[in-house]
Design a protein around this motif. Structure first.
Motif, short mmCIF file in Angstrom:
data_model
loop_
_atom_site.label_atom_id
_atom_site.label_comp_id
_atom_site.label_asym_id
_atom_site.label_seq_id
_atom_site.Cartn_x
_atom_site.Cartn_y
_atom_site.Cartn_z
N PHE A 1 39.43 -4.64 6.68
CA PHE A 1 38.75 -4.17 7.87
C PHE A 1 37.63 -3.20 7.56
CE2 PHE A 1 38.46 -0.68 11.00
CZ PHE A 1 37.98 -1.38 12.08
N GLY A 2 37.91 -2.25 6.68
CA GLY A 2 36.89 -1.22 6.49
C GLY A 2 37.09 -0.37 5.26
N VAL A 3 36.26 0.65 5.18
CA VAL A 3 36.10 1.44 3.96
C VAL A 3 36.18 2.93 4.31
CG1 VAL A 3 34.57 1.85 1.99
CG2 VAL A 3 34.58 -0.39 3.11
N VAL A 4 36.91 3.66 3.49
CA VAL A 4 36.99 5.12 3.64
C VAL A 4 36.61 5.78 2.32
CG1 VAL A 4 38.79 5.15 5.44
CG2 VAL A 4 39.47 5.10 3.02
N LEU A 5 36.24 7.04 2.39
CA LEU A 5 36.20 7.84 1.17
C LEU A 5 37.58 8.43 0.97
CD1 LEU A 5 32.74 9.61 1.26
CD2 LEU A 5 33.64 8.11 -0.54
#
Lengths: 372, 372
Positions: free
Chosen positions: B189-193
């Motif tokens: 779904f997505g990307v985080v730091l």
């Protein structure tokens, strides 16, 4: 036999909470509601987690009630489900015999035990999402395998599929502070048998330097029925004498010991191939939990931590095929022919009985070929 | 700036789903209901998990809508919460510069890289239950520490508290089969730091043979805002040339590459001490996911896997203090004096910007002394 807790269905609908005694099951979801017990909302299913979170006073109240109620459903009529939702899964490595055997097999010529082994219960995180209930087939995993003499790794189904006979401890009451040795039974709800399936060729190639990963993460089986920790009070025993000094947070000489006198049984294709003695474990589950939390790591309801492979000193007390076959050198007689590691179709059953007569729920699994 | 997804509160009540654009937030829970959008039931909060599970078509529909709607809440007025419920957390080790630096510091004289490193993306499971949202203070962990020359381990607060600047990938759509390279964006779904806080002295003593455990398990911080993977389409790039052959399941020469051209920024006490380039990662997130699942391990919504410390070849591109101080030898200038490892009160901020201008959500954390 003491009562055991689980989640079950008899037809359609979501799992309900059941209490097993020998070959019958009590529908606790129904009984608690019918009797208007104050904990009824904690046993609505589909898992034991709400009851596990409630703590020792509620657990004792439930135990008292179920001792009076008649289990009426035949065990053979129920379908068991994973009894609790697993939060984090940690696997320890606390049998001195097992750790030394693995050292001798994997790192011949070196020290059998790593230098930290007598100072702390070594452990690592496993994959919570692939913990499955007893009876679930295990598909032979694929991965990268490389024998020391191979020039490069190859990809394919594992050739060294193994078991690890272990005892697992299930956390009920969360913690935001370190759990000292004396608080073990305020947090741990119960005990399962656990088979930590292992692909030895995949593991051997991948595990340096960050530990086992795909060699373990494909499946870990737990018994469908959880034995309450309190039922094992009569099986508590002193762990083996420690051969080195312990830091205070691990020093259990002044506290009632949390060794447990259980005898495990490893059955392969109908033949009992080993009887590992849990009382020989160097580190107790109370020490494991104290260590796991001493850095500030919090605990959640459903956290599962396992003992590591249970192996005694004798040849018929080893908890893995790696040890029983001594790295594949020796054959093991089973009801379906001789084995070093597992073949497709093989069935493994783990059982355990405590000195006080209490039995743990068994854990079974059959190997399915890849692609089948 | 592309939109980012998170969970927030402005007062009492459970977290709602928000979409951040620069310094404003759209209340997606409210907007989707007011506009009677078909996905409204997926964005009721308290986490992104239901939306993440719905898959790329729904994600695209939501992105189209939020592009038209005005975010009206000031970012400074919202309290962010952990945006998704973490299922399993896996940490990889995919920067060649980082792995080689760690090898040189911890195992001087040996090969910098272990023999498996160029054949598979090395990874291990971390503790899902201690993943915390950006802004959460990190209490200095205690544990067993032993320098090579010490006769025995001692117990106390870590003396070598470190950061690891990483990029994390969040699984939305579950999988029961291996995920080939080409299906990466159907599941993620997505990307985080992500800051994988590390106690180097605890880790060094415990990690042989089963990998890091208490040296990592006390806390892992993720950004409060998740950048949708689709927003990074314009930042895709080819990973570095591979210096060894890849097995077919990892061979991405024939598929559009999943390298990402992001520049990270590590700020310590107000001073930027490093700018790690994510495009230098040897293994891409698509290869990591293919490897993670190739043994049959299933995926759940909320599974989080992180890249491993991002370090470039230059001295000002390193993603850990271990490397920036070269094992504690060199001092690093920060806005609050010189450092080798973290002191109590220190604040760390990680940021990242992609070549297409998209920024990832920042992740911050301040060190609190033990017992405070």
């Amino acid at each position: 036999m003491a009562e055991q807790y689980g989640a079950f269905t008899t037809g359609t609908g979501p799992p309900r909470i059941g209490v097993r005694t020998d070959d019958h099951v009590l529908d606790l979801t129904e009984a608690a509601h019918a009797q208007r017990r104050p904990y009824a909302h904690l046993v609505e299913g589909p898992t034991l987690n709400p009851l596990m979170a409630a703590g020792p006073e509620v657990w004792a109240q439930v135990r008292e009630d179920v001792g009076r109620w008649e289990p009426t459903i035949a065990l053979s009529d129920v379908t068991p489900h994973l009894p609790f939702e697993v939060a984090d899964y940690v696997d320890f490595y606390s049998s001195e015999n097992h750790a030394a055997n693995v050292g001798r097999i994997f790192r011949p010529g070196g020290d059998p035990l790593p230098p930290n082994w007598k100072h702390l219960p070594i452990g690592y995180h496993g994959r919570a999402g692939t913990v499955v209930v007893s009876g679930t087939d295990v598909v032979r995993p694929r991965g990268q395998r490389k024998a020391p003499d191979d020039p490069a790794p190859t990809f394919g189904p594992t050739r060294r599929l193994d078991i690890e006979a272990e005892v697992g401890f299930v956390v009920g009451v969360p913690a935001t502070r370190p759990v000292p040795l004396g608080d073990f039974d305020r947090h741990v709800f119960g005990v399962v048998l656990l088979n930590d399936w292992s692909a030895r060729d995949i593991q051997a190639w991948e595990y340096v330097p960050l530990g086992p990963f795909l060699g373990k993460s494909f499946a870990t089986s737990v018994s469908a029925w959880v034995t309450p920790l309190a039922a094992l009070d009569g099986a508590r025993t002193r762990p083996p004498a420690r051969t080195g000094p312990l830091l205070p947070y691990l020093d259990d000489t002044g506290t009632p010991p949390w060794g447990l006198d259980l005898t495990l049984e490893v059955e392969l294709n109908g033949t009992v191939v080993s009887r590992p003695p849990f009382a020989t474990m160097y580190w107790t589950p109370a020490q494991q939990l104290a260590h796991l939390t001493v850095n500030g790591a919090t605990l959640r309801t459903g956290d599962l931590f396992a003992s590591g492979t249970v192996s005694g000193p004798a040849k018929d007390e080893l908890g893995s095929l790696l040890e029983l076959s001594w790295g594949g050198r020796d054959e093991i007689a089973t009801g379906a022919g001789k084995r070093t590691f597992l073949e497709d179709g093989d069935e493994v059953v783990l059982r355990a009985t405590a000195t006080n007569g209490v039995r743990l729920g068994e854990v079974t699994g059959r190997i399915r070929p890849h692609g089948a």
